[in-house]
Design an enzyme around this catalytic site. Structure first.
Site, PDB file in Angstrom:
ATOM      1  N   GLY A 220       0.795  -1.215   0.000  1.00 25.60           N
ATOM      2  CA  GLY A 220       0.000   0.000   0.000  1.00 25.60           C
ATOM      3  C   GLY A 220       0.829   1.266   0.000  1.00 25.60           C
ATOM      4  O   GLY A 220       0.495   2.236  -0.686  1.00 25.60           O
ATOM      5  N   GLU A 242      12.383  -4.116 -10.081  1.00 28.69           N
ATOM      6  CA  GLU A 242      12.236  -5.558 -10.315  1.00 28.69           C
ATOM      7  C   GLU A 242      10.812  -5.887 -10.726  1.00 28.69           C
ATOM      8  O   GLU A 242      10.566  -6.601 -11.674  1.00 28.69           O
ATOM      9  CB  GLU A 242      12.647  -6.366  -9.081  1.00 28.69           C
ATOM     10  CG  GLU A 242      11.783  -6.176  -7.858  1.00 28.69           C
ATOM     11  CD  GLU A 242      12.208  -7.073  -6.721  1.00 28.69           C
ATOM     12  OE1 GLU A 242      11.324  -7.757  -6.176  1.00 28.69           O
ATOM     13  OE2 GLU A 242      13.391  -7.106  -6.356  1.00 28.69           O
ATOM     14  N   GLY A 340      14.087  -8.889  -3.793  1.00 32.61           N
ATOM     15  CA  GLY A 340      15.222  -8.057  -4.177  1.00 32.61           C
ATOM     16  C   GLY A 340      15.412  -6.851  -3.297  1.00 32.61           C
ATOM     17  O   GLY A 340      16.097  -5.900  -3.696  1.00 32.61           O
TER      18      GLY A 340
END
Length: 442
Positions: A220, A242, A340
């Site tokens: 969010g 990513e 990541g």
């Protein structure tokens, strides 16, 4: 030119999965890209297969082969990053997390793990014999390099995405083709941004300047920030991320993104995989402004950091008073995964004028409605450390932001307590004193 080869390799899903044997490891699905027909066909073979290990991650649609095997005797799910469905399987003992630094995933596949079969969903073949990986470039090419057999399920609704490299597979590397027709893609609605998310995002937005290169995580708060950027006066932004999400489409449509100040992939939106709404999938299709890359390119800290003003915004579950961050588990209970996050925490700090932000609400409520601080003296027992203390730069709650780089433990404790919920600050000071990281004042 490739029509005859295509016809020769085209089989039913039931025929294709016959190549899978007991004991095999299958690279199977990622995010919005689940080969539904192959999944259903594999489930039909349940009684004749044992100890088949399926690998994937961030799954947002059902898995028939897991739903049909409540004992886990036939199929085991191994997840690179848990989505909600996988989390439930883990709790039942039917799935397991693979600890991951996402930028290293292609190397794991090429050097460290066994891959017998790749069974994935792709876009239709082009006139040159290439199937686009569509919304999930990520690591598929690396898995194909080592596999005994490759099965592709063609989804007519999969966007054909453009890329840098390793975003397609040629028919010469494919053993079986299964035509799936119009299968659609699962919809991942944008996480709704709460007032709390917006309060946190308000502390981050002033740190972003014209020409910055943006990476957003899932949740969010990053979504709220994307909306704020779209409504801001910022200009000439770049994107190197990513996961591509709907918030980026909003930024582009608002005219905030040109990518012309990027040092790498100038004018291009760089990403490893995408999941979101149909609007976003339509935006991806044949869009020359986007470039899907394998994740060892998008996430490698050395590569990503070559873009100046790289701004990384990610969420966390808890942080201790010395700056260790957990973004993947609640104690020993796995919630998601490392993904990541550490890649971009490192990349943003090493980027010229770059900044990394770890964002979290100051509290959470347990199942009984009791509030607890997300800033803790010590991490919850069993919690995984996603970002180590030296790597963390900015930490942001609804009460402010602090930069931990270079601070000794007592200053870290002071800084983090200053952005904790006021109801827990005295308690945190007591914990800091017990840990001998609270400097006594005269």
């Amino acid at each position: 030119m490739y029509e005859q080869e295509y016809r020769n390799k085209c089989v039913s899903a039931d025929e294709a999965v016959k190549i899978i044997r007991s004991g095999d490891w299958i690279e199977f699905a990622w995010a919005a890209s689940v080969p539904g027909l192959l999944d259903e066909a594999l489930a039909k073979r349940k009684d004749e297969l044992h100890d088949v290990n399926l690998r994937g991650g961030v799954i947002i649609s059902p898995l028939a082969c897991m739903d049909c095997d409540p004992t886990g005797e036939h199929f085991t799910w191994n997840s690179w990053h848990l989505g909600g469905r996988e989390r439930k399987l883990v709790q039942k003992g039917l799935a397991y997390y693979i600890p991951l630094k996402y930028s290293e995933l292609p190397r794991y596949l090429r050097e460290n793990v066994k891959t017998d079969v790749v069974a994935i969903q792709v876009a239709p073949m082009d006139e040159h014999g290439y199937f686009s990986f569509g919304v999930s470039v990520s690591h598929y090419a690396a898995a194909i390099d080592r596999a005994r057999a490759v099965i592709v399920e063609v989804n007519e609704d999969m966007p054909r995405t453009q890329g840098g490299y390793d975003h397609v597979v040629h028919i010469s590397k494919v053993d079986y083709i299964v035509e799936g027709g119009h299968r659609g893609l699962p919809i991942l609605p944008s996480a709704p941004a709460s007032d709390l998310d917006r309060q946190i995002a308000e502390f981050v937005l002033p740190e972003i300047t014209d020409g910055a290169c943006i990476q957003l995580g899932i949740g969010g708060m990053p979504n709220a920030l994307g909306q704020m950027i779209a409504a801001s006066d910022l200009k000439d932004l770049g994107i190197h991320t990513e996961m591509f999400v709907d918030g980026f489409v909003d930024m582009v449509e608002a005219g905030k993104v040109t990518g012309m100040r990027k040092q790498l992939d100038r004018g291009k939106i760089v990403y490893a995989f995408a999941a979101g709404t149909q609007k976003m999938y339509d935006f991806l299709h044949n869009n020359p402004s986007l470039a899907g890359y394998p994740v060892d390119y998008t996430n490698h800290p050395f590569i990503a950091s070559q873009n100046n003003q790289l701004i990384s915004i990610n969420s966390a579950l808890e942080i201790d008073l010395t700056g260790q961050v957990c973004s993947e588990s609640a104690g020993a209970n796995m919630i998601s995964g490392a993904g990541g996050q550490l890649d971009f925490v490192e990349a943003a700090y090493n980027s010229k004028d770059g900044k990394s932000f770890i964002c979290l609400p100051s509290t959470y409520n347990d199942k009984n409605g009791q509030a607890h601080s997300r800033i803790k003296g010590l991490m919850t027992h069993g919690s995984a450390i996603t970002d180590t203390r030296p790597t963390v730069q900015y930490v942001v709650t609804e009460y402010g932001k602090v930069n931990l780089k270079g601070l000794p433990t007592w200053q870290r404790a002071e800084a983090l307590i200053s952005i904790a919920h006021p109801d827990f600050r005295d308690e945190l000071i007591e914990e800091a004193q017990k840990l001998k990281i609270w400097r006594k004042r005269a």
